[in-house]
Design an enzyme around this catalytic site. Sequence first.
Site, PDB file in Angstrom:
ATOM      1  N   GLN A 155     -36.846 -10.685  24.828  1.00  0.00           N
ATOM      2  CA  GLN A 155     -36.922 -11.038  23.413  1.00  0.00           C
ATOM      3  C   GLN A 155     -35.980 -10.204  22.555  1.00  0.00           C
ATOM      4  O   GLN A 155     -35.340 -10.736  21.637  1.00  0.00           O
ATOM      5  CB  GLN A 155     -38.356 -10.897  22.917  1.00  0.00           C
ATOM      6  CG  GLN A 155     -38.549 -11.447  21.510  1.00  0.00           C
ATOM      7  CD  GLN A 155     -39.976 -11.289  21.030  1.00  0.00           C
ATOM      8  OE1 GLN A 155     -40.439 -10.173  20.814  1.00  0.00           O
ATOM      9  NE2 GLN A 155     -40.687 -12.411  20.882  1.00  0.00           N
ATOM     10  N   THR A 162       0.816  -1.221   0.000  1.00  0.00           N
ATOM     11  CA  THR A 162       0.000   0.000   0.000  1.00  0.00           C
ATOM     12  C   THR A 162       0.845   1.264   0.000  1.00  0.00           C
ATOM     13  O   THR A 162       1.856   1.356   0.698  1.00  0.00           O
ATOM     14  CB  THR A 162      -0.935   0.000   1.224  1.00  0.00           C
ATOM     15  OG1 THR A 162      -1.677  -1.210   1.234  1.00  0.00           O
ATOM     16  CG2 THR A 162      -1.881   1.189   1.184  1.00  0.00           C
ATOM     17  N   GLU A 164      -6.172  -5.926   3.986  1.00  0.00           N
ATOM     18  CA  GLU A 164      -6.085  -6.660   2.714  1.00  0.00           C
ATOM     19  C   GLU A 164      -7.095  -6.159   1.686  1.00  0.00           C
ATOM     20  O   GLU A 164      -7.601  -6.915   0.862  1.00  0.00           O
ATOM     21  CB  GLU A 164      -6.278  -8.179   2.921  1.00  0.00           C
ATOM     22  CG  GLU A 164      -5.457  -8.781   4.034  1.00  0.00           C
ATOM     23  CD  GLU A 164      -3.958  -8.666   3.858  1.00  0.00           C
ATOM     24  OE1 GLU A 164      -3.512  -7.654   3.290  1.00  0.00           O
ATOM     25  OE2 GLU A 164      -3.235  -9.560   4.294  1.00  0.00           O
ATOM     26  N   GLY A 165      -7.378  -4.871   1.737  1.00  0.00           N
ATOM     27  CA  GLY A 165      -8.257  -4.271   0.739  1.00  0.00           C
ATOM     28  C   GLY A 165      -9.641  -3.981   1.262  1.00  0.00           C
ATOM     29  O   GLY A 165     -10.252  -4.826   1.912  1.00  0.00           O
ATOM     30  N   GLN A 203     -24.310  -3.480  21.998  1.00  0.00           N
ATOM     31  CA  GLN A 203     -25.635  -2.994  22.393  1.00  0.00           C
ATOM     32  C   GLN A 203     -26.206  -3.811  23.550  1.00  0.00           C
ATOM     33  O   GLN A 203     -26.905  -3.279  24.420  1.00  0.00           O
ATOM     34  CB  GLN A 203     -26.591  -3.028  21.198  1.00  0.00           C
ATOM     35  CG  GLN A 203     -27.895  -2.286  21.410  1.00  0.00           C
ATOM     36  CD  GLN A 203     -27.695  -0.775  21.515  1.00  0.00           C
ATOM     37  OE1 GLN A 203     -26.620  -0.257  21.216  1.00  0.00           O
ATOM     38  NE2 GLN A 203     -28.719  -0.072  21.958  1.00  0.00           N
ATOM     39  N   PRO A 215       0.531   5.840  -0.110  1.00  0.00           N
ATOM     40  CA  PRO A 215      -0.375   6.902   0.338  1.00  0.00           C
ATOM     41  C   PRO A 215      -1.503   7.220  -0.638  1.00  0.00           C
ATOM     42  O   PRO A 215      -2.630   7.497  -0.224  1.00  0.00           O
ATOM     43  CB  PRO A 215       0.553   8.104   0.525  1.00  0.00           C
ATOM     44  CG  PRO A 215       1.885   7.501   0.819  1.00  0.00           C
ATOM     45  CD  PRO A 215       1.946   6.247   0.000  1.00  0.00           C
TER      46      PRO A 215
END
Length: 392
Positions: free
Chosen positions: A280, A127, A365-366, A338, A129
């Site tokens: 529930q 990778t 990895e993308g 949550q 910049p």
Amino acid sequence: MAVATVDEAEFAALKAEIAAWVAGPGEEWANRIEETGDVPPELFAELKDRGWLSLAAPAELGGRGIPFSRYLELLELISKSHGSIRMLVHVINGTWRAMAPYATPELLDEVVKPSVAGDKLVAFTLTEPDNGTGADITTSVRREGDDYVMNGVKHLITFGVKADYLLIAARLEGSTGNDGTVAFAMPNRLPGAEVIDDSDTMGVRGTDHAILKFAEVRVPAKYRLGEEGQGLEVALGGFLLPSRVSVAMSAVGLAERAQELAIEFSKERVTFGKPLAQRQVIQFYIAENFGRIAAAKSLIIQAARTYEQGAPEASALSSAAKMIAVEMLATVTDNALQVFGGRGYWKKNAIERVYRDARAQRFEEGTNEIQKLVVARAAITGEANTEGILNW
């Protein structure tokens, strides 16, 4: 392509060993990493001594020769631990795949085998910049006698600070597209190279990351992997394709950890005289998580098997598995947090770390945007279709 087998009794014992370590010493190491922001050498040595850095490589390279699809079962367990621990196991068990088929006997002895043994650390270095998909890289080399002269910048390079060697892709000066790319397994910190520590991240604390700058850096030609023009073949096919499946399975492992934490808390937390697990809405969160994890895992196993067999759908399934798994992980960890309510936002609760670590896999990895391009191209050109995949 024949796929190696494992001794099931030994493999079951190995899985039990990893699971016990993750639940015990692994959590202690995770807390220490979060406190210090660093992976200590003692932890690296422990992973090496346990043989977990050489699980997947073949015996001729010093590894244990565990087939890829079975290795993923182990990575799934390790991924329930701290993100930096998973990263070490994942990367070291993967970089040899890119290097070994293209390395000279000398490079096998200097770089590949020591990497498998855990004696040398190799950083995957692609990778940049302003570039990151592969064919658009601009880091360049030109041949001068027995050397290549390298110029350019790489960033977001995992283990780039501590690495002994760089598995790096560049391109011949003046070239465009895939044909001009070149790969190297070169020493880190050659004269003219600058290594900038850029490790202050949101999650996966303790894993070092680097910005690497190259200014007229002379790289001996003996460190080239394969031939000129094979750079992206080495980087993408040799490392990224199976690594994307590995990242997908690590997402499953981390999601399972989030689910475990949520279920445990839901049984303990009582509101208005009743455990959360009996409500529930909480049951729905847990049920949705279960279904998403199971679905992603099924796709990942299929992707792993097509890769092992060299099937034409392997690339598309690799990207599809990664795409689906990280989206699943985002939903599962959010649901789990949550369940904890406000308590999950505090660092003293493991779910907070899991939530942060999970976000990194969205671009590891993308990004999913890149994965969708890969899958769409394969589907449109007919290189992959759901009928062929399901009938495989």
